[in-house]
Design an enzyme around this catalytic site. Structure first.
Site, PDB file in Angstrom:
ATOM      1  CG  ASN A 208      -0.160  -0.187   2.190  1.00 36.53           C
ATOM      2  OD1 ASN A 208       0.439   0.578   2.935  1.00 36.53           O
ATOM      3  ND2 ASN A 208      -0.316  -1.318   3.027  1.00 36.53           N
ATOM      4  CG  PHE A 321      -2.195   5.968  13.189  1.00 34.91           C
ATOM      5  CD1 PHE A 321      -1.625   5.721  14.491  1.00 34.91           C
ATOM      6  CD2 PHE A 321      -2.046   6.937  12.507  1.00 34.91           C
ATOM      7  CE1 PHE A 321      -0.689   6.889  15.014  1.00 34.91           C
ATOM      8  CE2 PHE A 321      -1.306   8.249  13.111  1.00 34.91           C
ATOM      9  CZ  PHE A 321      -0.738   8.016  14.287  1.00 34.91           C
ATOM     10  CE  LYS A 335     -10.933   0.958  10.365  1.00 37.01           C
ATOM     11  NZ  LYS A 335     -10.174   1.712   9.255  1.00 37.01           N
TER      12      LYS A 335
HETATM   13  N1  CTP Z   1      -3.834  -3.103  12.098  1.00 39.20           N
HETATM   14  C1  CTP Z   1      -3.175  -4.030  12.564  1.00 39.20           C
HETATM   15  N2  CTP Z   1      -3.316  -5.331  12.037  1.00 39.20           N
HETATM   16  C2  CTP Z   1      -4.006  -5.486  11.062  1.00 39.20           C
HETATM   17  C3  CTP Z   1      -4.877  -4.585  10.517  1.00 39.20           C
HETATM   18  C4  CTP Z   1      -4.535  -3.408  11.045  1.00 39.20           C
HETATM   19  O1  CTP Z   1      -2.342  -3.905  13.833  1.00 39.20           O
HETATM   20  N3  CTP Z   1      -4.123  -6.652  10.472  1.00 39.20           N
HETATM   21  C5  CTP Z   1      -3.972  -1.711  12.886  1.00 39.20           C
HETATM   22  C6  CTP Z   1      -3.329  -0.580  12.142  1.00 39.20           C
HETATM   23  O2  CTP Z   1      -1.914  -0.361  12.457  1.00 39.20           O
HETATM   24  C7  CTP Z   1      -4.021   0.463  12.654  1.00 39.20           C
HETATM   25  C8  CTP Z   1      -5.378  -0.040  12.904  1.00 39.20           C
HETATM   26  O3  CTP Z   1      -5.243  -1.356  13.303  1.00 39.20           O
HETATM   27  O4  CTP Z   1      -3.571   1.035  13.727  1.00 39.20           O
HETATM   28  C9  CTP Z   1      -6.448   0.070  11.663  1.00 39.20           C
HETATM   29  O5  CTP Z   1      -7.232  -0.469  11.755  1.00 39.20           O
HETATM   30  P1  CTP Z   1      -8.032  -1.428  10.691  1.00 39.20           P
HETATM   31  O6  CTP Z   1      -9.397  -1.666  10.902  1.00 39.20           O
HETATM   32  O7  CTP Z   1      -7.453  -2.485  10.619  1.00 39.20           O
HETATM   33  O8  CTP Z   1      -7.806  -0.630   9.389  1.00 39.20           O
HETATM   34  P2  CTP Z   1      -7.937  -0.961   7.963  1.00 39.20           P
HETATM   35  O9  CTP Z   1      -7.251  -1.937   7.796  1.00 39.20           O
HETATM   36  O10 CTP Z   1      -7.819   0.363   7.234  1.00 39.20           O
HETATM   37  O11 CTP Z   1      -9.284  -1.445   7.990  1.00 39.20           O
HETATM   38  P3  CTP Z   1     -10.480  -1.242   6.830  1.00 39.20           P
HETATM   39  O12 CTP Z   1      -9.829  -1.776   5.621  1.00 39.20           O
HETATM   40  O13 CTP Z   1     -11.665  -2.087   7.244  1.00 39.20           O
HETATM   41  O14 CTP Z   1     -10.807   0.286   6.828  1.00 39.20           O
END
Ligand code: CTP
Length: 392
Positions: A208, A321, A335
């Site tokens: 990403n 975040f 979240k």
């Molecule tokens: N995060 C994490 N582990 C993952 C996914 C996310 O630790 N497998 C953490 C990120 O570092 C951030 C937060 O969770 O602090 C973001 O939340 P998340 O809901 O997972 O965000 P997105 O992945 O962007 O979710 P979505 O795609 O549903 O918006």
């Protein structure tokens, strides 16, 4: 960093004096007031006019300068200073400091000071390695003087080795660290940063647009605030901040393992990494060759590092975040609650990813707090100060 710090920048005779011009520019840009004082030898390398133009103030060079009202520049100039920085500091000037000599304005100013003294050595590698200089460095440190650098690399004399003055950017980072109140002293902070890389085959990956800048800025700010910082880095091209332990973990799974094996001793966990939510079921060992018109990749869901850390029995204080493209506050708060976080930092991906600045909103159970758009370094300090307030 608190605004309106003020320093006396002492320049001694050495070719690195040219770097002092850039340093003044950066200090002023960082809202630090600079009063330049130069030795006679420094004026052979760079003119007081240059330094006056950059600092916006008259430059002092002699003990008998009549510009100071009470005729005592050696006392007056450092009276309101938060620190004196000597950059470049020649071997000769360091020797003078060791002996408490006071035969020119700058050395007299150092002897009469009532504020911290920071010294950035700049000299040829043989001069730096000389037993006398090394003895002097030990003595200066014993006297409570901070030695910044030196750097290693190519020197003006053509030799390669230790002795170069640190670059202006590096000196500014150390000065910022020096001025930052140590509100996280004794705390251990674990931070994830950057994008993850989920390998499809040996040359292709799902990733990403996260640059890692926000996470690295938080790591640097936490270290500046006195914390013991462990940074778990995904894919980024950034330089590891000063005084930070870095562990590289590019895939979501390896990041999960590294975080879990380090989290037990941590006080604070800040999850800034843009962790892939999915990764390929199969990582091909050889490059996939094109054949059909379409290619279907089967993806499996990755573990949520932050949610799992937050639900540990003795979880550290967890900060998440949320990078969203719409419904920022609503999605971020959802979240925060879903992952059971005391604090989440909400930002729009378009305003944050890859940029030097960021606009964020801090959300805790009491509501949302908008921070004005600022550099990621400033945002990092504000987030950590907020954490400190919540912890106390
Ligand atoms: N995060 C994490 N582990 C993952 C996914 C996310 O630790 N497998 C953490 C990120 O570092 C951030 C937060 O969770 O602090 C973001 O939340 P998340 O809901 O997972 O965000 P997105 O992945 O962007 O979710 P979505 O795609 O549903 O918006």
């Amino acid at each position: 960093m608190q605004k309106n710090k003020s320093i006396v920048l002492g320049i001694t005779g050495g070719i690195a004096a040219y770097k002092a011009a850039e340093l003044v520019r950066l200090l002023i840009k960082a809202n630090i007031d600079v009063q330049v004082v130069m030795t006679e030898a420094a004026c052979q390398f760079i003119t007081p006019v240059t330094m006056q133009a950059l600092s916006g103030k008259p430059v002092f060079t002699g003990l008998w300068d009549a510009l100071i009202a009470n005729g005592m520049p050696h006392i007056e100039l450092s009276r309101n200073a938060d620190a004196i920085l000597i950059a470049p500091a020649s071997a000769d000037f360091m020797a003078k400091l060791v002996h408490g000599r006071a035969d020119d304005l700058l050395s007299t100013l150092c002897l009469a000071r009532d504020c911290p003294l920071l010294v950035a050595p700049a000299m040829n590698k043989q001069m730096w390695e000389n037993a006398a200089t090394q003895r002097n460095v030990v003595q200066l440190k014993d006297d409570g003087i901070h030695i910044l650098g030196p750097d290693s690399g190519e020197q003006a004399c053509g030799e390669v080795g230790l002795g170069r003055m640190l670059e202006a950017e590096a000196l500014l980072a150390l000065i910022r660290a020096h001025f930052t109140p140590k509100v996280l002293a004794g705390k251990r902070v674990l931070i994830t940063a950057g994008a993850t890389l989920e390998m499809i085959d040996p040359v292709r990956a799902i990733t990403n647009l996260s640059s890692g800048k926000m996470g690295y800025a938080i790591a640097q700010a936490a270290a500046n605030m006195g914390a013991e910082v462990t940074l778990v880095s995904g894919a980024t091209a950034l330089t590891v901040p000063n005084n930070v332990k870095n562990i590289s973990a590019t895939s979501a799974e390896s990041m999960y393992q590294v975080v879990m094996s380090n989290v037990a001793t941590q006080d604070i966990f800040i999850s800034v990494a843009a962790v892939a939510d999915y990764s390929p079921v199969i990582t091909h060992t050889q490059k996939i060759k094109k054949s059909e018109q379409t290619l279907t990749l089967e993806l499996k869901k990755n573990k949520d590092i932050l949610a799992d850390v937050a639900s540990l029995p003795n979880a550290p204080f967890c900060v998440g975040f949320a990078a969203e493209s719409e419904h920022l506050l609503e999605y971020a708060e959802t979240k925060r609650q879903a992952k059971k976080l005391p604090l989440i930092v909400a930002n729009l991906a378009s305003e944050a990813m890859g940029q030097a600045e960021n606009s964020v909103t801090l959300i805790n159970k009491n509501g949302a707090h908008v921070l004005p758009r600022a550099s990621k370094a400033e945002i990092a300090h504000a987030i950590l100060n907020h954490v400190v307030t919540m912890l106390s």
